[in-house]
Scaffold this active site. Structure first.
Site, short mmCIF file in Angstrom:
data_model
loop_
_atom_site.label_atom_id
_atom_site.label_comp_id
_atom_site.label_asym_id
_atom_site.label_seq_id
_atom_site.Cartn_x
_atom_site.Cartn_y
_atom_site.Cartn_z
N TYR A 48 0.72 -1.19 -0.01
CA TYR A 48 0.25 -0.03 -0.06
C TYR A 48 1.01 1.08 0.14
O TYR A 48 0.19 2.28 -0.12
CB TYR A 48 -1.05 0.02 1.14
CG TYR A 48 -1.98 -1.06 1.35
CD1 TYR A 48 -2.08 -1.92 0.20
CD2 TYR A 48 -2.88 -1.01 2.50
CE1 TYR A 48 -3.05 -3.09 0.28
CE2 TYR A 48 -3.55 -2.09 2.51
CZ TYR A 48 -3.98 -3.16 1.43
OH TYR A 48 -4.67 -4.14 1.70
N LEU A 185 -17.77 -3.32 2.26
CA LEU A 185 -18.89 -2.60 1.71
C LEU A 185 -18.91 -2.89 0.38
O LEU A 185 -19.44 -1.86 -0.54
CB LEU A 185 -18.93 -1.05 2.01
CG LEU A 185 -19.00 -0.68 3.60
CD1 LEU A 185 -18.76 0.55 3.85
CD2 LEU A 185 -20.57 -1.25 4.02
N ASN A 237 -19.36 4.09 10.87
CA ASN A 237 -18.92 2.60 10.67
C ASN A 237 -18.35 2.28 12.01
O ASN A 237 -18.69 0.91 12.25
CB ASN A 237 -17.65 2.58 9.85
CG ASN A 237 -18.07 2.95 8.26
OD1 ASN A 237 -19.28 3.05 7.86
ND2 ASN A 237 -17.13 3.02 7.35
N1 NAP Z 1 -6.04 -8.38 1.33
C1 NAP Z 1 -6.46 -7.84 0.16
O1 NAP Z 1 -6.14 -8.21 -0.84
C2 NAP Z 1 -7.09 -6.78 0.19
C3 NAP Z 1 -7.93 -6.37 -0.83
C4 NAP Z 1 -8.86 -5.15 -0.70
C5 NAP Z 1 -9.03 -4.49 0.38
N2 NAP Z 1 -8.09 -4.79 1.62
C6 NAP Z 1 -8.46 -4.13 2.86
O2 NAP Z 1 -9.78 -4.08 3.18
C7 NAP Z 1 -9.91 -2.59 3.41
C8 NAP Z 1 -11.35 -1.98 2.56
O3 NAP Z 1 -11.30 -2.35 1.43
P1 NAP Z 1 -12.01 -0.98 0.43
O4 NAP Z 1 -11.60 0.03 0.87
O5 NAP Z 1 -11.31 -1.50 -0.98
O6 NAP Z 1 -13.58 -1.43 0.34
P2 NAP Z 1 -14.76 -0.95 1.31
O7 NAP Z 1 -14.45 -0.52 2.56
O8 NAP Z 1 -15.86 -2.27 0.98
O9 NAP Z 1 -15.35 0.35 0.65
C9 NAP Z 1 -14.82 1.44 0.64
C10 NAP Z 1 -15.71 2.47 -0.23
O10 NAP Z 1 -16.62 2.71 0.67
C11 NAP Z 1 -17.07 3.85 0.87
N3 NAP Z 1 -17.46 3.99 2.35
C12 NAP Z 1 -17.17 3.46 3.58
N4 NAP Z 1 -17.89 3.95 4.60
C13 NAP Z 1 -19.02 4.19 4.00
C14 NAP Z 1 -20.11 4.51 4.64
N5 NAP Z 1 -20.51 4.45 5.91
N6 NAP Z 1 -21.43 4.96 3.59
C15 NAP Z 1 -21.33 5.18 2.50
N7 NAP Z 1 -19.95 4.83 1.79
C16 NAP Z 1 -19.01 4.25 2.44
C17 NAP Z 1 -15.94 4.61 1.06
O11 NAP Z 1 -15.99 5.89 0.31
P3 NAP Z 1 -15.76 7.44 1.05
O12 NAP Z 1 -14.42 7.57 1.20
O13 NAP Z 1 -16.49 8.19 0.38
O14 NAP Z 1 -16.58 7.15 2.60
C18 NAP Z 1 -15.14 3.67 -0.23
O15 NAP Z 1 -15.56 4.22 -1.65
C19 NAP Z 1 -8.88 -1.95 2.56
O16 NAP Z 1 -8.46 -0.62 2.99
C20 NAP Z 1 -7.86 -2.93 2.89
O17 NAP Z 1 -7.44 -2.62 4.41
C21 NAP Z 1 -7.47 -6.08 1.32
#
Ligand code: NAP
Length: 282
Positions: A48, A185, A237
């Site tokens: 990252y 999400l 959240n």
């Molecule tokens: N191990 C792996 O291969 C892998 C892969 C992917 C991700 N990850 C981990 O998983 C974490 C989360 O994944 P992600 O960020 O890609 O997906 P996510 O958390 O499912 O979705 C993030 C998105 O949701 C929105 N969001 C967050 N809270 C919200 C709320 N309360 N209401 C409406 N929209 C909301 C955010 O926009 P806003 O900024 O506008 O709130 C952002 O666009 C990553 O940061 C990482 O630590 C790991």
């Protein structure tokens, strides 16, 4: 904050703050607010390119290091045994910490059984409290089990109501492996967040749709760390520990048609095999 207990007896906060796709500048801006709001669990990775920023924010906060739960991950270029040993030390140096709470092998490609041996040794030396895997399927997870001594404490995989992972979770349960759900999400997918049935439950509980999805995760036993740079979403959240979904609501969510957003391929995709200089970050 609810905690889950891992198979080594240590606990992990059920809710954390994910920093995937956040630049160092964004981490320096958003993470202090998240910490102020009460987040203590941070999910990063060497890939990252923001470990240095995470380390700085944690060090400069008024919260003692031992109150944080910090996870990082090693990419396959670090998987030979020797590379992995130096990769662990490099992550500790970038994070400016003597130990991490959890370290994962990020992707199931390359010499991952060698890397597992290095993680086991670093755990025994106290550099890593808990160790685990990410994106491993059953076959590759079993290979790690057969090659090593320690049963992983955690498996981090894609999980959301449209990809609930019940099959692999049932297989992991007797081993006490905690599942962490990435894209909790659906990476912000409006079609998931605005699902009419989720809206109906949200109205019933006086909560937002995102809170219903995150609460479903917690009741399913999934650790989650949604990513957001919006302080309103950060607070929202975290605010899911004062209500519960009924068994019927959980069962209805579990009846959603199932489809992954991202399938993890058997062979490494090109971006995984392209070497990266993880020290090029600040
Ligand atoms: N191990 C792996 O291969 C892998 C892969 C992917 C991700 N990850 C981990 O998983 C974490 C989360 O994944 P992600 O960020 O890609 O997906 P996510 O958390 O499912 O979705 C993030 C998105 O949701 C929105 N969001 C967050 N809270 C919200 C709320 N309360 N209401 C409406 N929209 C909301 C955010 O926009 P806003 O900024 O506008 O709130 C952002 O666009 C990553 O940061 C990482 O630590 C790991």
């Amino acid at each position: 904050m609810e905690q889950f207990t891992m198979n080594n007896g240590l606990t992990i906060p059920a809710m954390g703050f994910g920093v995937f796709m956040m630049s160092s500048a964004e981490v320096k801006k958003s993470l202090p607010t998240a910490i102020e709001l009460g987040y203590r669990h941070i999910d990063t990775a060497n890939a990252y390119f923001n470990e240095v920023a995470v380390g700085e924010v944690v060090r400069d906060s008024s919260v003692p290091r031992e109150d944080f739960f910090i996870t990082t991950k090693l990419f396959p270029q670090n998987y030979s045994y020797e590379e992995c040993k130096s990769g662990i030390d490099a992550s500790l140096r970038r994070l400016d910490t003597e130990y991490v709470d959890l370290m994962l092998l990020h992707q199931p490609y390359g010499a991952y059984t060698e890397a597992w041996r290095a993680l086991e040794e670093a755990q025994a030396e106290g550099k890593i409290r808990s160790i685990g895997l990410s994106n491993f399927n059953k076959r590759k997870f079993q290979e790690v089990l057969d090659s090593g001594f320690v049963t992983p404490q955690v498996l981090q995989i894609e999980v959301n109501p449209r990809w609930n992972q019940h099959d692999i979770k049932a297989w992991l349960e007797p081993m006490g492996v905690i599942v962490e759900g990435w894209y909790p999400l659906g990476h912000g997918d409006k079609a998931l967040i605005d699902d009419p049935f989720i809206s109906e439950i949200a109205a019933r509980h006086g909560k937002t749709n995102s809170q219903i999805i995150l609460r479903w995760h917690i009741q399913e036993g999934n650790v989650v760390f949604p990513k957001t740079t919006n302080p309103i979403h950060m607070a929202e959240n975290l605010n899911i520990f004062d209500f519960a979904l009924t068994d019927e609501e959980v069962a209805r969510i579990n009846s959603f048609p199932q489809k992954a957003y991202y399938d993890v391929a058997e062979e490494a995709p090109a971006f995984v095999t392209t070497p990266m200089d993880f020290d090029q970050q600040q």
